[in-house]
Design a protein around this motif. Structure first.
Motif, PDB file in Angstrom:
ATOM      1  N   GLY A  56     109.854 -31.796  84.244  1.00 15.47           N
ATOM      2  CA  GLY A  56     111.200 -32.038  84.718  1.00 15.47           C
ATOM      3  C   GLY A  56     112.231 -31.593  83.708  1.00 15.47           C
ATOM      4  O   GLY A  56     111.912 -31.042  82.653  1.00 15.47           O
ATOM      5  N   GLU A  57     113.493 -31.858  84.037  1.00 12.59           N
ATOM      6  CA  GLU A  57     114.624 -31.471  83.199  1.00 12.59           C
ATOM      7  C   GLU A  57     115.099 -32.674  82.404  1.00 12.59           C
ATOM      8  O   GLU A  57     115.293 -33.760  82.949  1.00 12.59           O
ATOM      9  CB  GLU A  57     115.755 -30.945  84.080  1.00 12.59           C
ATOM     10  N   VAL A  58     115.295 -32.472  81.090  1.00  5.52           N
ATOM     11  CA  VAL A  58     115.699 -33.545  80.181  1.00  5.52           C
ATOM     12  C   VAL A  58     116.880 -33.058  79.345  1.00  5.52           C
ATOM     13  O   VAL A  58     116.917 -31.906  78.931  1.00  5.52           O
ATOM     14  CB  VAL A  58     114.517 -33.942  79.258  1.00  5.52           C
ATOM     15  N   ALA A  59     117.838 -33.941  79.101  1.00  2.00           N
ATOM     16  CA  ALA A  59     118.993 -33.601  78.264  1.00  2.00           C
ATOM     17  C   ALA A  59     118.528 -33.254  76.853  1.00  2.00           C
ATOM     18  O   ALA A  59     117.620 -33.881  76.312  1.00  2.00           O
ATOM     19  CB  ALA A  59     119.976 -34.762  78.205  1.00  2.00           C
ATOM     20  N   ASN A  60     119.150 -32.246  76.251  1.00  2.00           N
ATOM     21  CA  ASN A  60     118.817 -31.856  74.878  1.00  2.00           C
ATOM     22  C   ASN A  60     118.954 -33.032  73.916  1.00  2.00           C
ATOM     23  O   ASN A  60     118.241 -33.110  72.917  1.00  2.00           O
ATOM     24  CB  ASN A  60     119.712 -30.708  74.412  1.00  2.00           C
ATOM     25  N   ALA A  61     119.873 -33.946  74.215  1.00  2.00           N
ATOM     26  CA  ALA A  61     120.087 -35.115  73.364  1.00  2.00           C
ATOM     27  C   ALA A  61     118.849 -36.004  73.294  1.00  2.00           C
ATOM     28  O   ALA A  61     118.731 -36.833  72.398  1.00  2.00           O
ATOM     29  CB  ALA A  61     121.278 -35.923  73.868  1.00  2.00           C
ATOM     30  N   ASN A  62     117.920 -35.848  74.225  1.00  2.00           N
ATOM     31  CA  ASN A  62     116.700 -36.658  74.258  1.00  2.00           C
ATOM     32  C   ASN A  62     115.474 -35.917  73.758  1.00  2.00           C
ATOM     33  O   ASN A  62     114.353 -36.361  73.980  1.00  2.00           O
ATOM     34  CB  ASN A  62     116.447 -37.176  75.678  1.00  2.00           C
ATOM     35  N   LEU A  63     115.672 -34.764  73.112  1.00  6.97           N
ATOM     36  CA  LEU A  63     114.560 -33.963  72.620  1.00  6.97           C
ATOM     37  C   LEU A  63     114.628 -33.768  71.111  1.00  6.97           C
ATOM     38  O   LEU A  63     115.705 -33.597  70.554  1.00  6.97           O
ATOM     39  CB  LEU A  63     114.568 -32.580  73.282  1.00  6.97           C
ATOM     40  N   LEU A  64     113.468 -33.771  70.479  1.00  5.49           N
ATOM     41  CA  LEU A  64     113.339 -33.424  69.068  1.00  5.49           C
ATOM     42  C   LEU A  64     112.502 -32.158  68.984  1.00  5.49           C
ATOM     43  O   LEU A  64     111.427 -32.088  69.570  1.00  5.49           O
ATOM     44  CB  LEU A  64     112.617 -34.522  68.293  1.00  5.49           C
ATOM     45  N   ALA A  65     112.978 -31.174  68.246  1.00  6.43           N
ATOM     46  CA  ALA A  65     112.172 -29.981  67.995  1.00  6.43           C
ATOM     47  C   ALA A  65     111.099 -30.347  66.984  1.00  6.43           C
ATOM     48  O   ALA A  65     111.385 -31.023  65.997  1.00  6.43           O
ATOM     49  CB  ALA A  65     113.049 -28.863  67.460  1.00  6.43           C
ATOM     50  N   ILE A  66     109.873 -29.918  67.218  1.00  5.03           N
ATOM     51  CA  ILE A  66     108.804 -30.212  66.270  1.00  5.03           C
ATOM     52  C   ILE A  66     108.105 -28.924  65.862  1.00  5.03           C
ATOM     53  O   ILE A  66     108.107 -27.935  66.576  1.00  5.03           O
ATOM     54  CB  ILE A  66     107.780 -31.227  66.833  1.00  5.03           C
TER      55      ILE A  66
END
Length: 120
Positions: A56-66
């Protein structure tokens, strides 16, 4: 500031919601390595793999780059200086307030964008 591209490995933050149906992402996905499948202005479409079905689609504010299993960002703690401090949906005052914080609350900043701190 995190910016994402297709194929990036990411991890979801607690409280993340799917933008297509406003349902909270299951907790079982919070410690899972996921992949960016499509990039939009303030959100990403994510999946468990680099191809195939998407979650699904998630706001960038809820993602951490790893990178592997290590987050690429540095975090720090701040104390909220005023009562009723607004928390916005994204790094834009026009995006809508989703919460308000109490004076002297401690929050962890996990990213910055446009002068806004992304909180954990």
């Amino acid at each position: 500031m995190a910016s994402f591209k297709v194929g990036d490995a990411v991890q979801l933050l607690a409280g993340a919601i799917y933008l297509n149906n406003n349902k909270e992402v299951p907790e079982t996905l919070l410690n899972t390595k996921l992949f960016v499948r499509e990039v939009k202005a303030d959100s990403c479409i994510i999946g468990r793999a680099k191809s195939g079905a998407v979650l699904g689609e998630v706001a960038n504010a809820n993602l951490l780059a790893i990178d592997g299993n290590i987050a690429k960002i540095e975090t720090y703690i701040v104390q909220i200086p005023t009562a009723n401090f607004p928390v916005y949906y994204s790094s834009n005052k026009n995006s809508g307030i989703v919460n308000r914080l109490k004076r002297f609350a401690l929050v962890t900043i996990v990213d910055e964008k446009n002068g806004f701190g992304k909180i954990k």
